[in-house]
Motif scaffolding. Structure first.
Motif, PDB file in Angstrom:
ATOM      1  N   VAL A 291       0.838  -1.217   0.000  1.00  0.00           N
ATOM      2  CA  VAL A 291       0.000   0.000   0.000  1.00  0.00           C
ATOM      3  C   VAL A 291       0.869   1.263   0.000  1.00  0.00           C
ATOM      4  O   VAL A 291       0.683   2.151  -0.839  1.00  0.00           O
ATOM      5  CB  VAL A 291      -1.007  -0.017   1.179  1.00  0.00           C
ATOM      6  N   SER A 293       3.712   1.931  -1.159  1.00  0.00           N
ATOM      7  CA  SER A 293       4.427   2.214  -2.423  1.00  0.00           C
ATOM      8  C   SER A 293       3.454   2.291  -3.601  1.00  0.00           C
ATOM      9  O   SER A 293       3.882   2.176  -4.757  1.00  0.00           O
ATOM     10  CB  SER A 293       5.479   1.133  -2.685  1.00  0.00           C
ATOM     11  N   ASP A 294       2.147   2.429  -3.311  1.00  0.00           N
ATOM     12  CA  ASP A 294       1.111   2.491  -4.355  1.00  0.00           C
ATOM     13  C   ASP A 294       1.114   1.236  -5.217  1.00  0.00           C
ATOM     14  O   ASP A 294       0.992   1.311  -6.446  1.00  0.00           O
ATOM     15  CB  ASP A 294       1.293   3.726  -5.252  1.00  0.00           C
TER      16      ASP A 294
END
Ligand code: FUB
Length: 321
Positions: A291, A293-294
């Motif tokens: 999450v 680090s996208d």
């Protein structure tokens, strides 16, 4: 503590193995970084080059980073990719077991030794004799004996081995054939070698039949962990391409183990990997997701959440998202 907590927002850490040593909680993760290597099914993008150790006084406490404790350049037999590790304690010494490709690009298991749980760890000159594949988990039974669980398919290379030997042309079994599974071997007194040939760890379905390769939501992929609860042995693992953390229960460290269910539903990111630990009478699942680090699957962040059992000893499923 009921809610999931990210443990170290300052950097990317994955595959957390947690233990209580000297009255503190110690965490041994893989150290993710942006190496620029493109994603592929071999996991080349997981190009890690060192390990850090973390500790905390209690589960909600401040997390201390003890810094770099072992680096690729210090390991004489190193090729590339320091993957999942675990640490064991015996006779005043700490033994770090780690996954690393040798100079011929074959994954082996190494061991490095320290006087302290927070390192630094000094590696042996050679990998553990007869070791292969990835994701070591060191489990100590109540009689003091240690067992090493390991293995992982696809990038973890387990499919290239049969009966503990690399076999030319060996690959994954077909859909209806018995799935490949983790291996387990008792460790020697000095903790530096296997004390026996690694054995196949059987995971059975509800009818007592070994899980098949096509049973992708239940069969073993990687991320072995062993813990004991109320006298039973809980073997937990990742199903890899179906992104579940599952578990199976047995009566002894070698199994067989009977599949029970899902511990954690899929998280953000391709891999899911964990450890399970008791502290002050409560149980915790340490794991990671992508999450922060996208969604970059090679940049993972470690987390902890409380794990709960039902009265019959089964584990309550935790939602990954
Ligand atoms: O961190 C590298 C690899 O990704 C681990 O060894 C696997 O279990 C997966 O989490």
């Amino acid at each position: 503590m009921n809610n999931t907590r990210y443990l170290f927002p300052n950097d990317y850490m994955a595959d957390p193995s947690a233990h209580v040593f000297e009255g503190k909680i110690y965490i041994y993760p893989s150290h993710d970084w942006e190496s620029g290597i493109p994603e592929n099914d071999n996991g080349d993008h997981f190009n890690m080059k060192d390990y850090h150790v973390f500790s905390m006084e209690h589960i909600a406490g401040e997390v201390t980073d003890h810094g770099k404790v072992l680096s690729l350049e210090d390991i004489p037999w190193a090729g590339r990719q320091l993957w999942d590790s675990d640490v064991a304690h015996k006779n005043g010494k700490y033994y770090m077991y780690f996954s690393l490709k040798d100079k011929t690009d074959v994954f082996r298991l190494g061991v490095a030794v320290s006087d302290k749980p927070y390192g630094p760890f000094v590696p042996q000159d050679q990998p553990i004799k007869g070791s292969y594949s990835i994701d070591p988990c060191a489990f100590q039974d109540d009689d003091g004996a240690y067992y090493l669980y390991f293995g992982g398919i696809w990038g973890g290379q387990l499919q290239f081995f049969r009966n503990n030997k690399m076999v030319a042309g060996a690959d994954l079994p077909h859909f209806h054939e018995q799935a490949l599974s983790a291996k387990v071997a008792r460790l020697s007194e000095d903790m530096l070698e296997f004390d026996e040939e690694p054995r196949e760890l059987q995971i059975l379905d509800e009818n007592g039949k070994p899980l098949t390769q096509g049973d992708t939501e239940r069969r073993f992929f990687e991320a072995s962990w062993m813990h004991k609860y109320k006298g039973k042995y809980y073997f937990s693992y990742s199903t890899g391409d179906t992104h579940l953390l599952c578990y199976a229960i047995g009566d002894n460290p070698y199994g067989p183990f009977t599949y029970q269910g899902v511990i954690l539903t899929p998280v953000v990111g391709w891999t899911t990997h964990h450890s399970i630990m008791e502290h002050n009478g409560r149980w915790y699942l340490f794991h990671h997701d992508s999450v922060p680090s996208d969604g970059k699957t090679w940049l993972r962040s470690m987390k902890v959440v409380e794990l709960q059992y039902n009265a019959n000893g089964t584990i309550k499923t935790i939602e990954g998202q």
